[in-house]
Design an enzyme around this catalytic site. Sequence first.
Site, PDB file in Angstrom:
ATOM      1  N   GLY A 180       0.784  -1.245   0.000  1.00 19.23           N
ATOM      2  CA  GLY A 180       0.000   0.000   0.000  1.00 19.23           C
ATOM      3  C   GLY A 180       0.807   1.282   0.000  1.00 19.23           C
TER       4      GLY A 180
ATOM      5  N   LEU B  86       4.731   0.603  -4.047  1.00 18.58           N
ATOM      6  CA  LEU B  86       5.896  -0.160  -4.513  1.00 18.58           C
ATOM      7  C   LEU B  86       5.477  -1.383  -5.340  1.00 18.58           C
ATOM      8  CD1 LEU B  86       8.272   0.107  -1.414  1.00 18.58           C
ATOM      9  CD2 LEU B  86       8.194   1.540  -3.457  1.00 18.58           C
TER      10      LEU B  86
ATOM     11  N   SER C 143       3.234  -3.792  -4.828  1.00 15.30           N
ATOM     12  CA  SER C 143       3.087  -5.101  -4.185  1.00 15.30           C
ATOM     13  C   SER C 143       1.897  -5.888  -4.746  1.00 15.30           C
ATOM     14  CB  SER C 143       2.955  -4.955  -2.671  1.00 15.30           C
ATOM     15  OG  SER C 143       1.812  -4.206  -2.347  1.00 15.30           O
ATOM     16  N   SER C 144       0.795  -5.218  -5.092  1.00 21.64           N
ATOM     17  CA  SER C 144      -0.342  -6.016  -5.567  1.00 21.64           C
ATOM     18  C   SER C 144      -0.063  -6.598  -6.953  1.00 21.64           C
ATOM     19  CB  SER C 144      -1.661  -5.237  -5.532  1.00 21.64           C
ATOM     20  OG  SER C 144      -1.499  -3.981  -6.065  1.00 21.64           O
TER      21      SER C 144
ATOM     22  N   ALA D 237       2.922  -7.349  -8.155  1.00 24.42           N
ATOM     23  CA  ALA D 237       3.917  -8.414  -7.982  1.00 24.42           C
ATOM     24  C   ALA D 237       3.243  -9.679  -7.444  1.00 24.42           C
ATOM     25  CB  ALA D 237       5.015  -7.952  -7.022  1.00 24.42           C
TER      26      ALA D 237
ATOM     27  N   ASP E  75       2.783  -1.745 -13.907  1.00 22.72           N
ATOM     28  CA  ASP E  75       3.414  -2.382 -12.735  1.00 22.72           C
ATOM     29  C   ASP E  75       3.616  -3.882 -12.967  1.00 22.72           C
ATOM     30  OD1 ASP E  75       3.046   0.103 -11.641  1.00 22.72           O
ATOM     31  OD2 ASP E  75       2.125  -0.589  -9.790  1.00 22.72           O
TER      32      ASP E  75
HETATM   33  O1  PMV Z   1       0.950   5.035  -6.657  1.00 23.37           O
HETATM   34  P1  PMV Z   1       1.497   4.253  -7.780  1.00 23.37           P
HETATM   35  O2  PMV Z   1       2.939   3.882  -7.626  1.00 23.37           O
HETATM   36  O3  PMV Z   1       0.647   3.104  -8.185  1.00 23.37           O
HETATM   37  O4  PMV Z   1       1.592   5.227  -9.051  1.00 23.37           O
HETATM   38  C1  PMV Z   1       0.576   5.987  -9.572  1.00 23.37           C
HETATM   39  C2  PMV Z   1       1.116   6.616 -10.812  1.00 23.37           C
HETATM   40  C3  PMV Z   1       0.260   7.737 -11.376  1.00 23.37           C
HETATM   41  O5  PMV Z   1       0.951   8.250 -12.499  1.00 23.37           O
HETATM   42  C4  PMV Z   1       0.080   8.858 -10.378  1.00 23.37           C
HETATM   43  C5  PMV Z   1      -1.120   7.253 -11.785  1.00 23.37           C
HETATM   44  C6  PMV Z   1      -1.138   6.367 -13.011  1.00 23.37           C
HETATM   45  O6  PMV Z   1      -2.178   5.696 -13.204  1.00 23.37           O
HETATM   46  O7  PMV Z   1      -0.184   6.354 -13.788  1.00 23.37           O
END
Ligand code: PMV
Length: 315
Positions: free
Chosen positions: A103, A106, A108-109, A111, A151
Site C-alpha cells: 500500500g 511499490l 506489491s499487488s 507483484a 506495474d
Molecule cells: O501510486 P502508484 O505507484 O501506483 O503510481 C501511480 C502513478 C500515477 O501516475 C500517479 C497514476 C497512473 O495511473 O499512472
Amino acid sequence: MKSVASAPGKVILFGEHFVVYGVRAILCAIDKRITATSQLLDERKIRVRSEIGSVELDLDSSSNLGSITSFMKLFLYIARETLKEFNEEKGVEIVLESEIPAGIGLGSSSAACVAATASVAGLFEKKSKEEILKKAIESERIIFEDASGADSSVSAFGGLIAYSKDGVEKIDFKNNLSLIIANSKQVHNTREVVSRVREFKNKNEKLFSEMCEQESKLVENALLSLKRNDLRNLGLLMSKNQEMLEKISVSTEKIDRLIEMASKMSYGAKITGAGGGGCIISLVDQSNVVGTLENLEKVSDCFVAKIDYEGLRYL
Ligand code: PMV
C-alpha cells in the site's frame, strides 16, 4: 507437489502523473519480492493466506466471487480460472510471502498477482513471462478496472521499462544503480491524488501543457543518462522531476522533509508514485549510500534497493 514463483516490486523513476496525459514514465523493478507457493488440495476449496489477510472460496457452494469485497478476491479468481483451464477437480492453496511493504506505491499487488498467476499455473505447466503477464493483467482488472498493466509488466520482465498510453517498451540497457526508498508513512490514495492533479490541469491548461512538454524532455534526458550510467545527471533530473511534482501539489510537508534529508548527500531524490504520502526514492552509490541512509533514518523507515533484472522467477 508445491509450485513456487516470485516476482519483484517496482518504483517509478520518472514521469508519474504526467504519464496520465501522454508523457512516458520510466519504471524499474526492485530487488524486493513477493513469493507465492501453491499446492493442490483434496478439498474443493481455494484458500489464500498472506500476512495481510486470508480468504477462502468453496468451489461447490453457490457463493461466488461477486460477494467477496476483499482485494484478496484477485487471488481466488486467479486460482479458479487456472483450475478451470487445466480441468482440475481439486482445490488449491496459495501462500503469499512478501518483502515489499503493501500500500505504499511499490507495486506489491501487481507483484503478488504475477507471482500467484505463475505459481498456480506452475502446478500444471511453466508458462512464459508473456503468457503469465497477460493473465495477471486480466486478473488485476477484476479489482482495479483501469490498471494500466505497467506495474505488472515491469514485475514480470524485471529491469527498466518505459510506459505510455501507447503501451510498454522494455529498455534493454543495464545499470547498476542503487536507490534508497524512504516511507513517509502517510497513507495516500492514488485515485484521489490523480483527480486532484486533473483539477489542477483543468484550472491551468496552458501551464500544465508546458509542464508536460518539460517532463517529456526530462524523461528523454533521463533515458540518455541511464544509458550512459551518468548518476550525477540522473540525480539532477530526479530532483527536477520532484520540483515538477511539487508544482502540481502532490508533495506533502513530510515528503518535503524526507526530500531535504535525502538531498543532503544523494545524487537526487523524488517521490515515487502518486505522492500525497507514500515513498520517496533517492539515488546513491558506494560514496553516499551510508551518509544518505543515516540522514533518512533520522526521519523515516528506509531501505536500500537495487534494480532487479530477472522479473518473474520460478523456484
Ligand atoms: O501510486 P502508484 O505507484 O501506483 O503510481 C501511480 C502513478 C500515477 O501516475 C500517479 C497514476 C497512473 O495511473 O499512472
